[in-house]
Design a protein around this motif. Structure first.
Motif, short mmCIF file in Angstrom:
data_model
loop_
_atom_site.label_atom_id
_atom_site.label_comp_id
_atom_site.label_asym_id
_atom_site.label_seq_id
_atom_site.Cartn_x
_atom_site.Cartn_y
_atom_site.Cartn_z
N ILE A 36 0.85 -1.21 0.00
CA ILE A 36 0.00 0.00 0.00
C ILE A 36 0.87 1.25 0.00
O ILE A 36 0.61 2.21 -0.73
CB ILE A 36 -0.96 -0.01 1.21
CG1 ILE A 36 -1.98 -1.16 1.05
CG2 ILE A 36 -1.67 1.33 1.37
CD1 ILE A 36 -2.82 -1.38 2.29
N ARG A 37 1.92 1.25 0.80
CA ARG A 37 2.85 2.38 0.86
C ARG A 37 3.47 2.64 -0.51
O ARG A 37 3.53 3.78 -0.99
CB ARG A 37 3.94 2.12 1.90
CG ARG A 37 4.96 3.26 2.02
CD ARG A 37 6.21 2.85 2.74
NE ARG A 37 6.88 1.81 1.94
CZ ARG A 37 7.63 0.85 2.46
NH1 ARG A 37 7.80 0.75 3.75
NH2 ARG A 37 8.21 -0.04 1.67
N ASP A 38 3.93 1.56 -1.17
CA ASP A 38 4.55 1.70 -2.47
C ASP A 38 3.55 2.22 -3.52
O ASP A 38 3.90 3.07 -4.36
CB ASP A 38 5.14 0.36 -2.94
CG ASP A 38 6.31 -0.08 -2.05
OD1 ASP A 38 6.88 0.78 -1.33
OD2 ASP A 38 6.63 -1.29 -2.06
N LEU A 39 2.30 1.74 -3.45
CA LEU A 39 1.27 2.24 -4.37
C LEU A 39 0.99 3.71 -4.14
O LEU A 39 0.81 4.49 -5.09
CB LEU A 39 -0.01 1.42 -4.23
CG LEU A 39 0.01 0.01 -4.82
CD1 LEU A 39 -1.27 -0.74 -4.44
CD2 LEU A 39 0.14 0.09 -6.34
N LEU A 40 0.93 4.13 -2.88
CA LEU A 40 0.68 5.54 -2.58
C LEU A 40 1.83 6.41 -3.04
O LEU A 40 1.62 7.55 -3.49
CB LEU A 40 0.44 5.73 -1.08
CG LEU A 40 -0.90 5.18 -0.53
CD1 LEU A 40 -0.93 5.29 0.99
CD2 LEU A 40 -2.07 5.93 -1.15
N LYS A 41 3.04 5.91 -2.96
CA LYS A 41 4.21 6.69 -3.43
C LYS A 41 4.15 6.89 -4.94
O LYS A 41 4.49 7.95 -5.44
CB LYS A 41 5.50 5.98 -3.06
CG LYS A 41 5.93 6.16 -1.64
CD LYS A 41 7.28 5.48 -1.41
CE LYS A 41 7.71 5.59 0.02
NZ LYS A 41 8.98 4.91 0.29
N THR A 42 3.77 5.84 -5.65
CA THR A 42 3.73 5.97 -7.12
C THR A 42 2.57 6.87 -7.56
O THR A 42 2.70 7.51 -8.59
CB THR A 42 3.56 4.58 -7.78
OG1 THR A 42 2.40 3.94 -7.27
CG2 THR A 42 4.78 3.71 -7.53
N ARG A 43 1.47 6.94 -6.83
CA ARG A 43 0.34 7.80 -7.19
C ARG A 43 0.61 9.25 -6.81
O ARG A 43 0.15 10.16 -7.51
CB ARG A 43 -0.93 7.34 -6.48
CG ARG A 43 -1.53 6.10 -7.06
CD ARG A 43 -2.87 5.85 -6.43
NE ARG A 43 -3.44 4.63 -6.95
CZ ARG A 43 -4.56 4.12 -6.54
NH1 ARG A 43 -5.23 4.73 -5.56
NH2 ARG A 43 -5.02 3.02 -7.06
N GLY A 44 1.25 9.44 -5.69
CA GLY A 44 1.39 10.82 -5.19
C GLY A 44 2.62 11.46 -5.62
O GLY A 44 3.12 12.10 -6.38
#
Length: 129
Positions: free
Chosen positions: A121-129
């Motif tokens: 989830i952290r990695d997904l949020l980093k790529t989106r933000g």
């Protein structure tokens, strides 16, 4: 019957049984060391002294005019030194064995499912933000 059951649980607890085995082994070891000292080491070391004093037995070594048998004392001191040294070697070996086990590096525990999911989830949020 509660008292008997309680006593049985106490007597069969691991520490009590281990202690009993240790005492029995210690007694047997003590007899072996006593024989080693009295039958082998003491005669080998003190034979010249006994021959010079015209004695056949270490127990015959006494202070003239008294009942003080210092020959028995010498035998007990030698026995104590041998027992103490043998126990030192045994304990040192056990400690070295424990250190070798502790020195073996443990592999880090694999992350739990929750940690893995949170990392994704952290990695997904980093790529989106």
């Amino acid at each position: 019957m509660g008292f008997v059951k309680e006593f049985k649980e106490f007597a069969m607890r691991g520490n009590v049984v281990d202690l009993a085995v240790g005492v029995i082994i210690g007694g047997a070891f003590g007899r072996i060391v006593t024989s080693l000292v009295e039958d082998i080491i003491t005669p080998a070391i003190l034979t010249p002294a006994l021959e010079a004093a015209n004695l056949d037995n270490l127990a015959d070594l006494v202070i003239p005019g008294t009942a003080i048998k210092y020959g028995n004392f010498i035998s007990q001191v030698i026995s104590f030194i041998i027992i103490a040294f043998a126990l030192f070697l045994i304990i040192k070996g056990i400690n070295n064995f424990k250190k070798a086990e502790e020195a073996a590096p443990e592999e880090p525990a694999a992350p739990s499912k929750e940690e893995t999911l949170l990392a994704e989830i952290r990695d997904l949020l980093k790529t989106r933000g």
